[in-house]
Design a protein around this motif. Structure first.
Motif, PDB file in Angstrom:
ATOM      1  N   ALA A 125      11.135 -43.347 -18.044  1.00  0.00           N
ATOM      2  CA  ALA A 125      10.624 -42.718 -19.263  1.00  0.00           C
ATOM      3  C   ALA A 125      10.980 -43.616 -20.439  1.00  0.00           C
ATOM      4  N   GLU A 126      10.119 -44.602 -20.690  1.00  0.00           N
ATOM      5  CA  GLU A 126      10.351 -45.582 -21.753  1.00  0.00           C
ATOM      6  C   GLU A 126       9.035 -45.866 -22.467  1.00  0.00           C
ATOM      7  N   ALA A 127       9.165 -46.326 -23.730  1.00  0.00           N
ATOM      8  CA  ALA A 127       7.980 -46.765 -24.457  1.00  0.00           C
ATOM      9  C   ALA A 127       7.353 -47.955 -23.730  1.00  0.00           C
ATOM     10  N   PHE A 128       6.030 -47.954 -23.654  1.00  0.00           N
ATOM     11  CA  PHE A 128       5.322 -48.961 -22.868  1.00  0.00           C
ATOM     12  C   PHE A 128       3.974 -49.201 -23.507  1.00  0.00           C
ATOM     13  N   GLN A 129       3.646 -50.462 -23.702  1.00  0.00           N
ATOM     14  CA  GLN A 129       2.355 -50.817 -24.271  1.00  0.00           C
ATOM     15  C   GLN A 129       1.671 -51.834 -23.366  1.00  0.00           C
ATOM     16  N   THR A 130       0.367 -51.711 -23.242  1.00  0.00           N
ATOM     17  CA  THR A 130      -0.399 -52.654 -22.427  1.00  0.00           C
ATOM     18  C   THR A 130      -1.850 -52.658 -22.878  1.00  0.00           C
ATOM     19  N   ALA A 131      -2.485 -53.815 -22.730  1.00  0.00           N
ATOM     20  CA  ALA A 131      -3.914 -53.919 -23.025  1.00  0.00           C
ATOM     21  C   ALA A 131      -4.753 -53.774 -21.770  1.00  0.00           C
ATOM     22  N   ILE A 132      -4.113 -53.623 -20.618  1.00  0.00           N
ATOM     23  CA  ILE A 132      -4.829 -53.520 -19.349  1.00  0.00           C
ATOM     24  C   ILE A 132      -5.291 -52.082 -19.150  1.00  0.00           C
ATOM     25  N   THR A 133      -6.583 -51.889 -19.059  1.00  0.00           N
ATOM     26  CA  THR A 133      -7.169 -50.547 -19.058  1.00  0.00           C
ATOM     27  C   THR A 133      -6.574 -49.652 -17.983  1.00  0.00           C
ATOM     28  N   ALA A 134      -6.398 -50.173 -16.787  1.00  0.00           N
ATOM     29  CA  ALA A 134      -5.940 -49.356 -15.666  1.00  0.00           C
ATOM     30  C   ALA A 134      -4.534 -48.800 -15.860  1.00  0.00           C
ATOM     31  N   TRP A 135      -3.782 -49.360 -16.822  1.00  0.00           N
ATOM     32  CA  TRP A 135      -2.399 -48.938 -17.037  1.00  0.00           C
ATOM     33  C   TRP A 135      -2.210 -48.192 -18.354  1.00  0.00           C
ATOM     34  N   ARG A 136      -3.270 -47.932 -19.087  1.00  0.00           N
ATOM     35  CA  ARG A 136      -3.120 -47.297 -20.390  1.00  0.00           C
ATOM     36  C   ARG A 136      -2.608 -45.857 -20.292  1.00  0.00           C
ATOM     37  N   ASP A 137      -2.911 -45.178 -19.206  1.00  0.00           N
ATOM     38  CA  ASP A 137      -2.409 -43.808 -19.071  1.00  0.00           C
ATOM     39  C   ASP A 137      -0.896 -43.785 -18.874  1.00  0.00           C
ATOM     40  N   PHE A 138      -0.335 -44.836 -18.269  1.00  0.00           N
ATOM     41  CA  PHE A 138       1.121 -44.930 -18.187  1.00  0.00           C
ATOM     42  C   PHE A 138       1.707 -45.016 -19.599  1.00  0.00           C
ATOM     43  N   ALA A 139       1.099 -45.845 -20.444  1.00  0.00           N
ATOM     44  CA  ALA A 139       1.561 -45.969 -21.823  1.00  0.00           C
ATOM     45  C   ALA A 139       1.432 -44.644 -22.560  1.00  0.00           C
ATOM     46  N   ALA A 140       0.313 -43.949 -22.349  1.00  0.00           N
ATOM     47  CA  ALA A 140       0.088 -42.673 -23.029  1.00  0.00           C
ATOM     48  C   ALA A 140       1.106 -41.618 -22.601  1.00  0.00           C
ATOM     49  N   GLN A 141       1.551 -41.692 -21.349  1.00  0.00           N
ATOM     50  CA  GLN A 141       2.521 -40.728 -20.845  1.00  0.00           C
ATOM     51  C   GLN A 141       3.967 -41.163 -21.097  1.00  0.00           C
ATOM     52  N   GLY A 142       4.154 -42.361 -21.662  1.00  0.00           N
ATOM     53  CA  GLY A 142       5.501 -42.855 -21.908  1.00  0.00           C
ATOM     54  C   GLY A 142       6.245 -43.218 -20.644  1.00  0.00           C
ATOM     55  N   VAL A 143       5.533 -43.783 -19.685  1.00  0.00           N
ATOM     56  CA  VAL A 143       6.142 -44.174 -18.408  1.00  0.00           C
ATOM     57  C   VAL A 143       5.967 -45.677 -18.221  1.00  0.00           C
ATOM     58  N   LYS A 144       7.084 -46.399 -18.101  1.00  0.00           N
ATOM     59  CA  LYS A 144       7.036 -47.824 -17.830  1.00  0.00           C
ATOM     60  C   LYS A 144       7.306 -48.031 -16.341  1.00  0.00           C
ATOM     61  N   PRO A 145       6.382 -48.672 -15.611  1.00  0.00           N
ATOM     62  CA  PRO A 145       6.565 -48.812 -14.168  1.00  0.00           C
ATOM     63  C   PRO A 145       7.849 -49.571 -13.840  1.00  0.00           C
ATOM     64  N   ALA A 146       8.532 -49.127 -12.788  1.00  0.00           N
ATOM     65  CA  ALA A 146       9.767 -49.759 -12.324  1.00  0.00           C
ATOM     66  C   ALA A 146       9.650 -50.008 -10.826  1.00  0.00           C
ATOM     67  N   LEU A 147      10.121 -51.172 -10.398  1.00  0.00           N
ATOM     68  CA  LEU A 147       9.931 -51.591  -9.005  1.00  0.00           C
ATOM     69  C   LEU A 147      11.205 -51.557  -8.177  1.00  0.00           C
ATOM     70  N   ASP A 148      12.340 -51.329  -8.801  1.00  0.00           N
ATOM     71  CA  ASP A 148      13.608 -51.476  -8.091  1.00  0.00           C
ATOM     72  C   ASP A 148      13.839 -50.422  -7.017  1.00  0.00           C
ATOM     73  N   ARG A 149      13.143 -49.302  -7.079  1.00  0.00           N
ATOM     74  CA  ARG A 149      13.330 -48.238  -6.083  1.00  0.00           C
ATOM     75  C   ARG A 149      12.358 -48.345  -4.918  1.00  0.00           C
ATOM     76  N   LEU A 150      11.422 -49.275  -4.987  1.00  0.00           N
ATOM     77  CA  LEU A 150      10.454 -49.422  -3.904  1.00  0.00           C
ATOM     78  C   LEU A 150      11.099 -50.077  -2.696  1.00  0.00           C
ATOM     79  N   ARG A 151      10.735 -49.593  -1.509  1.00  0.00           N
ATOM     80  CA  ARG A 151      11.249 -50.147  -0.264  1.00  0.00           C
ATOM     81  C   ARG A 151      10.084 -50.518   0.656  1.00  0.00           C
ATOM     82  N   PHE A 152      10.206 -51.674   1.277  1.00  0.00           N
ATOM     83  CA  PHE A 152       9.182 -52.171   2.196  1.00  0.00           C
ATOM     84  C   PHE A 152       9.342 -51.467   3.544  1.00  0.00           C
ATOM     85  N   VAL A 153       8.305 -50.749   3.952  1.00  0.00           N
ATOM     86  CA  VAL A 153       8.321 -50.009   5.222  1.00  0.00           C
ATOM     87  C   VAL A 153       7.600 -50.782   6.312  1.00  0.00           C
ATOM     88  N   GLY A 154       6.573 -51.516   5.959  1.00  0.00           N
ATOM     89  CA  GLY A 154       5.823 -52.265   6.957  1.00  0.00           C
ATOM     90  C   GLY A 154       4.589 -52.906   6.351  1.00  0.00           C
TER      91      GLY A 154
END
Length: 249
Positions: A125-154
């Motif tokens: 839950a952080e301020a986030f800005q982007t010009a990439i259309t597909a990610w603008r809803d993340f910015a509108a919701q105040g969600v900055k994507p984070a990758l550290d919790r992702l785990r490779f399953v296969g």
């Protein structure tokens, strides 16, 4: 029936015929990513599945994990936290195309698809800005994507000779890492029904063969690794010398 190690090309063709139509000529597989969301830990965890719209030409009516093709623009999105180094190397794979940039783009595409298809915004839950259309809803919701919790399953590479071929990384994360859950699901409309199912029940649903295979893999891993620690070896499924083979990375 799940895809198993050592199957012949003919056996794989028979199992996948309804999901991946057979074609002619070589096609390079496209990078793709899937996000497996878990609600809970260990053997009692529930898995998020969605039913593909019955009007789709590709796998209509099947229950699947949210996922889709990786877009080049995904790799240009700023993140709140990077991939764990051991997870990054597994997602990237090997060869001259295996780069940190590819791993990040693949991981971000899994997060994006989970939003577009299931309405799940994973990150901080952080301020986030982007010009990439597909990610603008993340910015509108105040969600900055984070990758550290992702785990490779296969990872699974569609065998040659299919009308569609994908090089798909299956990644997992926990529901508590989702900042926003949209009540109506995702905006794409690709999944018309979202359900949280125990793994054993999910395996009995109408799922593609590779989804069943990854559910088996995840169930075995959770038995020994309920928290999904980073750096645990995970499988790659691919065709080699007319046999479908599995090896760990």
């Amino acid at each position: 029936m799940a895809l198993s190690d050592g199957m012949s090309r003919a056996e794989v063709d028979r199992i996948e015929a309804k999901d991946f139509a057979l074609g002619i000529g070589p096609l390079r597989p496209r990078n793709a990513a899937t996000l497996i969301l878990l609600d809970g830990h260990g053997s009692t965890a529930r898995i998020l599945l969605g039913r593909r719209h019955r009007g789709h030409a590709f796998m209509p009516g099947k229950f699947v994990f949210p996922g889709g093709r990786t877009d080049l623009s995904d790799g240009r999105v700023a993140v709140a936290a990077p991939l764990h180094p051991q997870e990054e190397s597994r997602i990237a794979g090997s060869g001259y195309r295996a780069t940190s940039a590819l791993a990040q783009a693949v991981a971000l595409s899994a997060i994006r698809e989970a939003y577009e298809e299931a309405g799940m915004l994973l990150g901080r839950a952080e301020a986030f800005q982007t010009a990439i259309t597909a990610w603008r809803d993340f910015a509108a919701q105040g969600v900055k994507p984070a990758l550290d919790r992702l785990r490779f399953v296969g990872r699974a590479i569609t065998p040659p000779g299919r009308v569609r071929r994908f090089d798909t990384r299956f990644l997992a994360a926990f529901r508590h890492d989702v900042v926003v859950e949209l009540p109506g699901g995702g905006p794409s409309g690709e999944l018309e029904e979202l359900v949280w199912l125990p793994i054993d029940e999910a395996k009995r649903a109408d799922v593609p063969a590779i989804t069943l295979t990854m559910l088996d893999e995840l169930q075995r891993r959770l038995a020994d690794d309920p928290e999904l620690k980073p750096g645990v070896p995970a499988p790659i499924y691919r065709m080699h010398r007319s046999r479908f083979v599995r090896h760990l990375v």
